[in-house]
Design a protein around this motif. Structure first.
Motif, PDB file in Angstrom:
ATOM      1  N   ALA A 132       5.770  49.081  48.235  1.00 20.89           N
ATOM      2  CA  ALA A 132       5.060  47.967  48.432  1.00 20.89           C
ATOM      3  C   ALA A 132       5.763  47.413  47.914  1.00 20.89           C
ATOM      4  CB  ALA A 132       3.677  48.372  48.021  1.00 20.89           C
ATOM      5  N   SER A 133       5.121  45.959  48.420  1.00 16.97           N
ATOM      6  CA  SER A 133       6.775  44.953  47.113  1.00 16.97           C
ATOM      7  C   SER A 133       5.444  44.223  46.077  1.00 16.97           C
ATOM      8  CB  SER A 133       7.679  43.632  47.382  1.00 16.97           C
ATOM      9  OG  SER A 133       6.595  43.120  48.446  1.00 16.97           O
ATOM     10  N   ALA A 134       5.656  43.191  44.848  1.00 18.70           N
ATOM     11  CA  ALA A 134       4.946  43.330  44.076  1.00 18.70           C
ATOM     12  C   ALA A 134       3.896  41.842  44.716  1.00 18.70           C
ATOM     13  CB  ALA A 134       5.405  42.581  43.277  1.00 18.70           C
ATOM     14  N   ALA A 135       4.489  41.054  45.842  1.00 18.19           N
ATOM     15  CA  ALA A 135       4.176  39.876  46.520  1.00 18.19           C
ATOM     16  C   ALA A 135       3.153  40.291  47.232  1.00 18.19           C
ATOM     17  CB  ALA A 135       5.610  39.802  47.216  1.00 18.19           C
ATOM     18  N   ASP A 136       3.307  42.059  47.897  1.00 21.14           N
ATOM     19  CA  ASP A 136       2.086  42.597  49.073  1.00 21.14           C
ATOM     20  C   ASP A 136       1.259  42.600  48.261  1.00 21.14           C
ATOM     21  OD1 ASP A 136       4.313  41.496  51.145  1.00 21.14           O
ATOM     22  OD2 ASP A 136       5.057  43.909  50.826  1.00 21.14           O
ATOM     23  N   GLU A 137       0.640  42.821  46.659  1.00 23.53           N
ATOM     24  CA  GLU A 137      -0.181  42.971  46.390  1.00 23.53           C
ATOM     25  C   GLU A 137      -1.450  41.980  45.795  1.00 23.53           C
ATOM     26  OE1 GLU A 137       1.281  45.262  42.641  1.00 23.53           O
ATOM     27  OE2 GLU A 137       2.318  46.714  43.853  1.00 23.53           O
ATOM     28  N   GLN A 138      -2.647  42.529  45.624  1.00 24.43           N
ATOM     29  CA  GLN A 138      -3.549  41.273  45.564  1.00 24.43           C
ATOM     30  C   GLN A 138      -3.118  40.833  44.100  1.00 24.43           C
ATOM     31  OE1 GLN A 138      -5.461  39.521  47.421  1.00 24.43           O
ATOM     32  NE2 GLN A 138      -4.167  41.129  49.164  1.00 24.43           N
ATOM     33  N   PRO A 139      -3.710  40.092  43.519  1.00 27.05           N
ATOM     34  CA  PRO A 139      -3.702  39.563  42.623  1.00 27.05           C
ATOM     35  C   PRO A 139      -5.381  40.415  41.467  1.00 27.05           C
ATOM     36  CG  PRO A 139      -4.032  37.962  43.062  1.00 27.05           C
ATOM     37  CD  PRO A 139      -4.070  38.538  44.666  1.00 27.05           C
ATOM     38  N   SER A 140      -4.538  40.473  40.077  1.00 30.96           N
ATOM     39  CA  SER A 140      -5.780  41.149  39.452  1.00 30.96           C
ATOM     40  C   SER A 140      -7.015  40.501  39.538  1.00 30.96           C
ATOM     41  CB  SER A 140      -5.076  41.517  37.879  1.00 30.96           C
ATOM     42  OG  SER A 140      -6.537  42.416  37.194  1.00 30.96           O
ATOM     43  N   ALA A 141      -8.075  41.330  39.449  1.00 31.22           N
ATOM     44  CA  ALA A 141      -9.704  40.434  39.618  1.00 31.22           C
ATOM     45  C   ALA A 141     -10.565  40.214  38.133  1.00 31.22           C
ATOM     46  CB  ALA A 141     -10.231  40.642  40.938  1.00 31.22           C
ATOM     47  N   VAL A 142      -8.903  40.514  36.714  1.00 32.80           N
ATOM     48  CA  VAL A 142      -9.681  40.690  35.640  1.00 32.80           C
ATOM     49  C   VAL A 142      -9.077  39.195  35.136  1.00 32.80           C
ATOM     50  CG1 VAL A 142      -8.629  41.359  33.451  1.00 32.80           C
ATOM     51  CG2 VAL A 142      -9.371  42.906  35.538  1.00 32.80           C
ATOM     52  N   GLU A 143     -10.142  38.004  34.335  1.00 29.62           N
ATOM     53  CA  GLU A 143      -9.749  36.793  34.002  1.00 29.62           C
ATOM     54  C   GLU A 143      -8.546  38.011  32.786  1.00 29.62           C
ATOM     55  OE1 GLU A 143      -9.058  33.402  33.190  1.00 29.62           O
ATOM     56  OE2 GLU A 143     -10.761  33.966  35.172  1.00 29.62           O
ATOM     57  N   SER A 144      -7.908  36.556  33.176  1.00 29.00           N
ATOM     58  CA  SER A 144      -6.743  36.528  31.315  1.00 29.00           C
ATOM     59  C   SER A 144      -7.845  36.187  30.460  1.00 29.00           C
ATOM     60  CB  SER A 144      -5.532  36.562  31.572  1.00 29.00           C
ATOM     61  OG  SER A 144      -5.018  35.042  32.196  1.00 29.00           O
ATOM     62  N   TYR A 145      -8.144  34.719  30.907  1.00 26.66           N
ATOM     63  CA  TYR A 145      -8.607  33.800  29.820  1.00 26.66           C
ATOM     64  C   TYR A 145      -7.335  32.508  29.074  1.00 26.66           C
ATOM     65  CZ  TYR A 145     -13.296  36.623  30.247  1.00 26.66           C
ATOM     66  OH  TYR A 145     -14.098  36.109  30.216  1.00 26.66           O
ATOM     67  N   SER A 146      -6.272  32.420  29.597  1.00 22.47           N
ATOM     68  CA  SER A 146      -5.070  31.675  29.097  1.00 22.47           C
ATOM     69  C   SER A 146      -5.523  30.279  29.682  1.00 22.47           C
ATOM     70  CB  SER A 146      -3.659  32.039  29.650  1.00 22.47           C
ATOM     71  OG  SER A 146      -3.544  32.475  31.407  1.00 22.47           O
ATOM     72  N   TYR A 147      -5.551  29.801  28.913  1.00 21.40           N
ATOM     73  CA  TYR A 147      -5.274  28.395  29.164  1.00 21.40           C
ATOM     74  C   TYR A 147      -4.993  28.095  29.950  1.00 21.40           C
ATOM     75  CZ  TYR A 147      -7.243  24.301  27.561  1.00 21.40           C
ATOM     76  OH  TYR A 147      -7.997  22.459  27.023  1.00 21.40           O
ATOM     77  N   PRO A 148      -5.266  27.003  30.983  1.00 25.77           N
ATOM     78  CA  PRO A 148      -5.018  26.687  32.247  1.00 25.77           C
ATOM     79  C   PRO A 148      -3.967  24.881  31.986  1.00 25.77           C
ATOM     80  CG  PRO A 148      -6.694  26.237  32.105  1.00 25.77           C
ATOM     81  CD  PRO A 148      -6.109  27.262  31.378  1.00 25.77           C
ATOM     82  N   GLY A 149      -2.796  24.842  32.843  1.00 32.90           N
ATOM     83  CA  GLY A 149      -2.418  23.682  32.200  1.00 32.90           C
ATOM     84  C   GLY A 149      -1.305  24.256  30.448  1.00 32.90           C
TER      85      GLY A 149
END
Length: 177
Positions: free
Chosen positions: A33-50
């Motif tokens: 399986a490639s990384a693009a086929d995997e679902q994104p993690s549902a864990v919030e990283s809390y990184s600041y958007p932008g």
């Protein structure tokens, strides 16, 4: 009873074949399986958007938070309702050494990095109480301090204290009511 057992075995066999077909179809031709086929993690990283764009344009490093302390362009003239951080560096949307934040909830948390901070102003005014605000700072020598910020006025830190202290870097803001 013999007939229902055969029906059960037949249904189980069909289900097993269907599961095998689905799992084979889900694997790419390479067998992995490639990384693009995997679902994104549902864990919030809390990184600041932008954060990358803000760092590039305004020279303010926003790392993470709970989403309740937001970076805002500082208005001219200054208005109540915003936390104002002053630095000797040419930071902020206008390059004046001033950056502003708005607390959008009863509590807020923001991890950031702003060097050479000398004053932090609370978001209140004489007519309305601001948030209780604490600021965590560090010096180049690694001395960490936590300062209670005046909710309705300026709090001097680092080189602006009496007697003058070392240059400080703002690391964290925490707001509450």
């Amino acid at each position: 009873m013999h007939r229902s057992y055969r029906t059960f075995l037949g249904a189980a066999a069909v289900a097993a074949i269907a599961a095998t077909v689905v799992s084979i179809a889900a694997v790419p031709a390479s067998g992995t399986a490639s990384a693009a086929d995997e679902q994104p993690s549902a864990v919030e990283s809390y990184s600041y958007p932008g954060a990358d764009a803000i760092l590039a344009s305004d020279h303010v490093q926003l790392i993470s938070g709970d989403g309740h302390i937001l970076y805002k362009p500082c208005p001219v003239p200054e208005t109540a309702g915003l936390i104002i951080v002053r630095s000797t560096d040419r930071i902020g949307s206008a390059g004046t050494g001033k950056v502003c934040f708005e607390v959008t909830g009863t509590v807020g948390h923001l991890v950031l990095k702003i060097p050479n901070v000398y004053a932090i102003r609370g978001d209140g005014s004489s007519g309305s109480a601001g948030h209780k605000l604490t600021a965590q700072l560090t010096t180049d020598t690694g001395a960490h301090t936590t300062v209670d910020v005046n909710p309705n006025g300026d709090t001097q830190v680092g080189i602006a204290t009496t007697p003058p202290g070392d240059a400080t870097t703002l690391l964290q803001l925490d707001a509450s009511r």
